[in-house]
Design a protein around this motif. Structure first.
Motif, mmCIF file in Angstrom:
data_model
loop_
_atom_site.group_PDB
_atom_site.id
_atom_site.type_symbol
_atom_site.label_atom_id
_atom_site.label_comp_id
_atom_site.label_asym_id
_atom_site.label_seq_id
_atom_site.Cartn_x
_atom_site.Cartn_y
_atom_site.Cartn_z
ATOM 1 N N UNK A 30 31.201 39.744 35.031
ATOM 2 C CA UNK A 30 31.112 38.715 34.161
ATOM 3 C C UNK A 30 31.719 37.838 34.249
ATOM 4 N N UNK A 31 33.205 37.981 34.203
ATOM 5 C CA UNK A 31 34.308 37.112 34.391
ATOM 6 C C UNK A 31 35.112 36.952 35.145
ATOM 7 N N UNK A 94 39.582 35.847 41.041
ATOM 8 C CA UNK A 94 39.708 36.849 41.093
ATOM 9 C C UNK A 94 38.939 37.358 40.338
ATOM 10 N N UNK A 95 38.011 38.911 40.561
ATOM 11 C CA UNK A 95 37.478 39.394 39.172
ATOM 12 C C UNK A 95 38.290 40.823 38.722
ATOM 13 N N UNK A 96 37.395 40.445 37.048
ATOM 14 C CA UNK A 96 37.790 41.839 35.991
ATOM 15 C C UNK A 96 36.541 43.250 36.906
ATOM 16 N N UNK A 97 37.713 44.052 36.956
ATOM 17 C CA UNK A 97 36.173 45.258 37.121
ATOM 18 C C UNK A 97 37.825 46.482 36.395
ATOM 19 N N UNK A 98 36.856 47.150 36.290
ATOM 20 C CA UNK A 98 37.595 48.567 36.082
ATOM 21 C C UNK A 98 38.706 49.051 34.246
ATOM 22 N N UNK A 99 38.020 47.677 33.935
ATOM 23 C CA UNK A 99 38.325 47.922 32.405
ATOM 24 C C UNK A 99 40.102 47.700 32.278
ATOM 25 N N UNK B 94 48.284 42.028 31.195
ATOM 26 C CA UNK B 94 47.425 41.156 30.375
ATOM 27 C C UNK B 94 47.667 41.435 28.597
ATOM 28 N N UNK B 95 47.135 40.763 27.785
ATOM 29 C CA UNK B 95 47.085 40.517 26.076
ATOM 30 C C UNK B 95 46.439 40.848 25.363
ATOM 31 N N UNK B 96 45.086 41.081 26.508
ATOM 32 C CA UNK B 96 43.659 40.928 26.191
ATOM 33 C C UNK B 96 42.939 39.424 25.999
ATOM 34 N N UNK B 97 43.257 38.879 26.259
ATOM 35 C CA UNK B 97 42.556 36.841 26.702
ATOM 36 C C UNK B 97 41.862 37.225 28.146
ATOM 37 N N UNK B 98 42.209 38.355 28.695
ATOM 38 C CA UNK B 98 41.398 38.692 29.505
ATOM 39 C C UNK B 98 41.829 37.871 31.241
ATOM 40 N N UNK B 99 42.804 37.482 30.870
ATOM 41 C CA UNK B 99 43.339 36.473 32.086
ATOM 42 C C UNK B 99 44.621 37.003 32.071
ATOM 43 N N UNK B 100 45.513 37.391 33.343
ATOM 44 C CA UNK B 100 47.261 37.977 33.698
ATOM 45 C C UNK B 100 47.975 36.509 33.749
ATOM 46 N N UNK B 101 49.087 36.961 33.331
ATOM 47 C CA UNK B 101 50.742 36.575 33.174
ATOM 48 C C UNK B 101 50.894 36.874 34.078
ATOM 49 N N UNK B 102 51.425 36.416 35.201
ATOM 50 C CA UNK B 102 51.942 37.212 36.229
ATOM 51 C C UNK B 102 53.725 37.167 36.693
ATOM 52 N N UNK B 103 54.532 37.590 36.778
ATOM 53 C CA UNK B 103 55.784 37.562 36.936
ATOM 54 C C UNK B 103 56.612 36.329 38.847
ATOM 55 N N UNK B 104 57.201 35.825 38.473
ATOM 56 C CA UNK B 104 57.645 35.453 39.804
ATOM 57 C C UNK B 104 57.902 35.906 41.128
ATOM 58 N N UNK B 105 57.650 37.209 41.473
ATOM 59 C CA UNK B 105 57.967 37.722 42.034
ATOM 60 C C UNK B 105 58.202 38.924 42.938
ATOM 61 N N UNK B 106 59.285 39.102 43.444
ATOM 62 C CA UNK B 106 59.891 39.900 44.047
ATOM 63 C C UNK B 106 60.042 40.676 46.011
ATOM 64 N N UNK B 107 60.449 39.886 46.665
ATOM 65 C CA UNK B 107 60.290 39.935 47.801
ATOM 66 C C UNK B 107 61.468 41.109 48.813
#
Lengths: 114, 112
Positions: A30-31, A94-99, B94-107
Motif C-alpha cells: 500500500x505504502x 522503502x515499503x511497509x510490511x509485517x505490521x 514510528x509513532x503511527x504516522x506510517x513513516x519512521x524517524x531515524x537517529x543520526x547513526x552510530x558507526x
C-alpha cells in the motif's frame, strides 16, 4: 521481508538536469516511502507515496523538486529535478510490511551532482 | 515533532568486547521502535523491532535491545562483538504516522 530493487544504482549528473529513480517491489504494498541519506548523515523522509493518490511530502521537500509517481502497487519513481551539488545523496525507497510500521529498504541510488 | 538521539557517533571496540549503543526518543505516545544496520557496501537491514509486550527483544546475529518506557530509551546490546559487526547502526521510531524517524547513526568499528 521484502525484495526491493532500485534503478539506477548510481549516477553522476550535471547541474540543472533531472534524474528519475525507479523502485520495484516483489509484491503489492500500500505504502511506499522515499528517503534521502546525505553524506555522513542519517535518513530523512522525503515523501510517502500511496497508489492512486498524490504523494505526501515532508517539510522542506516540494513536489516541483521531487515529483513522485505511483502507478501501481509494486512500483514508484522519484525524480530529482533541476539538480544542484546539494542534491548529492543516496536516495532510498522503502515499503511497509509485517505490521507495526516495519519498513524494508531498497539498496539505494547513489547520486553525485557535479 | 518526534526526534531520535543516538549519542554515540563512533564506537571502537575489540573483538569479544560487549556493546551497548544508546538510543533515546522524544514522543509521548505509543511508539514502535527499530534498530537497523548498514554493513559496508550493503543496504539497510532490519536488526530488530519492538511493538509491545516483553521490553527485551532479540534480533538477528545475537543482538538484543531493551525498551525502557520511563527513560524513553531503546538501547542496543550485544555481549560479545565480532569483526563482522563492523557497520553503521540506526535507531528509528514510528509513532503511527506510517513513516519512521531515524537517529543520526552510530558507526561501530570492531578491531580484530
Amino acid at each position: 521481508s521484502a525484495v526491493i530493487s532500485q534503478k539506477p544504482s548510481r549516477d553522476i549528473c550535471q547541474r540543472g538536469t533531472s534524474l528519475t529513480i525507479q523502485c520495484q517491489v516483489d509484491s503489492q504494498v500500500t505504502m511506499m516511502f522515499w528517503y534521502r541519506q546525505q553524506p555522513g548523515q542519517s535518513l530523512t523522509l522525503i515523501a510517502t507515496a500511496n497508489q492512486g493518490s498524490e504523494a505526501t511530502y515532508e517539510s522542506g521537500f516540494v513536489i516541483d523538486k521531487f515529483p513522485i509517481s505511483r502507478p501501481n502497487l509494486t512500483f514508484s519513481t522519484l525524480t530529482v529535478s533541476n539538480m544542484s551539488p546539494e542534491d548529492s545523496s543516496i536516495y532510498l525507497c522503502s515499503v511497509e510490511r509485517g505490521g507495526g510500521e516495519t519498513q524494508y529498504f531498497g539498496p539505494g541510488t547513489r547520486l553525485l551532482v557535479l | 515533532a518526534q526526534s531520535v538521539s543516538q549519542h554515540n557517533h563512533h564506537v571502537i571496540l575489540s573483538e569479544a568486547a560487549s556493546l551497548e549503543l544508546g538510543c533515546n526518543y522524544s514522543y509521548g505516545g505509543t511508539v514502535n521502535l527499530f534498530w537497523y544496520v548498514q554493513y559496508p557496501g550493503q543496504h539497510l537491514q532490519l536488526l530488530l523491532k519492538y511493538f509491545s509486550g516483553d521490553p527485551l527483544v532479540k534480533g538477528i546475529k545475537g543482538f538484543e535491545a531493551e525498551f525502557i518506557k520511563s527513560k524513553f530509551s531503546f538501547n542496543l546490546r550485544k555481549p560479545s562483538v565480532q569483526w563482522s559487526d563492523t557497520a553503521e547502526y540506526f535507531c528509528a521510531v514510528g509513532s503511527g504516522r506510517r513513516a519512521l524517524t531515524f537517529g543520526s547513526g552510530t558507526r561501530l568499528q570492531v578491531q580484530p
